[in-house]
Design a protein around this motif. Sequence first.
Motif, PDB file in Angstrom:
ATOM      1  N   CYS A  58       0.810  10.300   2.014  1.00  0.00           N
ATOM      2  CA  CYS A  58       0.196   9.768   0.798  1.00  0.00           C
ATOM      3  C   CYS A  58      -0.780   8.644   1.136  1.00  0.00           C
ATOM      4  O   CYS A  58      -1.858   8.543   0.548  1.00  0.00           O
ATOM      5  N   MET A  59      -0.399   7.810   2.082  1.00  0.00           N
ATOM      6  CA  MET A  59      -1.270   6.708   2.485  1.00  0.00           C
ATOM      7  C   MET A  59      -2.546   7.221   3.144  1.00  0.00           C
ATOM      8  O   MET A  59      -3.628   6.661   2.934  1.00  0.00           O
TER       9      MET A  59
ATOM     10  N   SER B 296       0.731   3.985  -2.954  1.00  0.00           N
ATOM     11  CA  SER B 296       0.304   5.337  -2.566  1.00  0.00           C
ATOM     12  C   SER B 296       1.334   6.382  -2.959  1.00  0.00           C
ATOM     13  O   SER B 296       0.983   7.469  -3.425  1.00  0.00           O
TER      14      SER B 296
ATOM     15  N   CYS C 102      -5.545   4.612   2.934  1.00  0.00           N
ATOM     16  CA  CYS C 102      -4.985   3.323   3.339  1.00  0.00           C
ATOM     17  C   CYS C 102      -4.870   3.249   4.855  1.00  0.00           C
ATOM     18  O   CYS C 102      -5.007   2.181   5.452  1.00  0.00           O
TER      19      CYS C 102
ATOM     20  N   ASP D 292       0.823  -1.209   0.000  1.00  0.00           N
ATOM     21  CA  ASP D 292       0.000   0.000   0.000  1.00  0.00           C
ATOM     22  C   ASP D 292       0.858   1.260   0.000  1.00  0.00           C
ATOM     23  O   ASP D 292       0.523   2.258  -0.644  1.00  0.00           O
TER      24      ASP D 292
ATOM     25  N   ASN E  57      -4.792   8.603   0.424  1.00  0.00           N
ATOM     26  CA  ASN E  57      -5.408   7.536  -0.369  1.00  0.00           C
ATOM     27  C   ASN E  57      -6.221   6.563   0.475  1.00  0.00           C
ATOM     28  O   ASN E  57      -6.603   5.496   0.011  1.00  0.00           O
TER      29      ASN E  57
ATOM     30  N   HIS F  85      -0.899   5.782  -7.344  1.00  0.00           N
ATOM     31  CA  HIS F  85      -2.076   5.390  -6.575  1.00  0.00           C
ATOM     32  C   HIS F  85      -3.234   4.870  -7.433  1.00  0.00           C
ATOM     33  O   HIS F  85      -4.190   4.303  -6.881  1.00  0.00           O
TER      34      HIS F  85
END
Length: 226
Positions: free
Chosen positions: A207-208, A63, A213, A59, A211, A67
């Motif tokens: 970023c995770m 990400s 996650c 992930d 997105n 993504h």
Amino acid sequence: MLLLILVCLGAAAGAFFGFRGYKMYREAVAQQPVAERVEQVRSMEHFTHYDELSQFYIDAVISAEDHRFERHPGIDVIAICRAAWTDIKTLSFREGGSTITQQLAKNMLFSQEKSIERKVAEVFAAFAMEAAYSKREIFELYVNTLYFGSGYYGIYEASMGYFDKLPGELTDYEAAMLAGIPNAPSAYSPDENSELAARRTEQVLSCMVRNQCITEEEAGKIKDID
């Protein structure tokens, strides 16, 4: 009339670079077919399979790097347009909007030299790879061919070299750090600059979160645990 001239020039340029890019792609696969190169990678000592990676690391890489990886056919038109606009504004060739599949194609088939022809060749190679291999196969080939700085090639060497752990044993923070290093290995290697490596890891965690996650709270706990 001016608009028509610009359209004609754009079409001519597209045809020119399209032909040169396709020629570069054909020359690369004529030297050694993609299937043979894939088998060479898979036969490497310590090749790490998809199922040997933690879901958090998977992930984190997706990400940070691409993504829409699970949804696009090898190229991300949105990312390409955004990168092209950035390059036009900065009068540079810094961003390419490359997907994970395109980056794999570059690592396996082409040099690292930036050129329009090579970017076009990447597109042809990416479409071919997406037709022949699953997303899981592409992802595991990708992380096994990345350079992680400090002389480490592939996720196994990086995981063992930096943390003395197998890839599946990494903590979430360690996984996020390794997900961020290949973007600029000489800068983000913790052996070279631990502060920059930590900043890049925080970017990956952000970023995770973006997105979906992980949550902001989970990202904070991961950083606190480290």
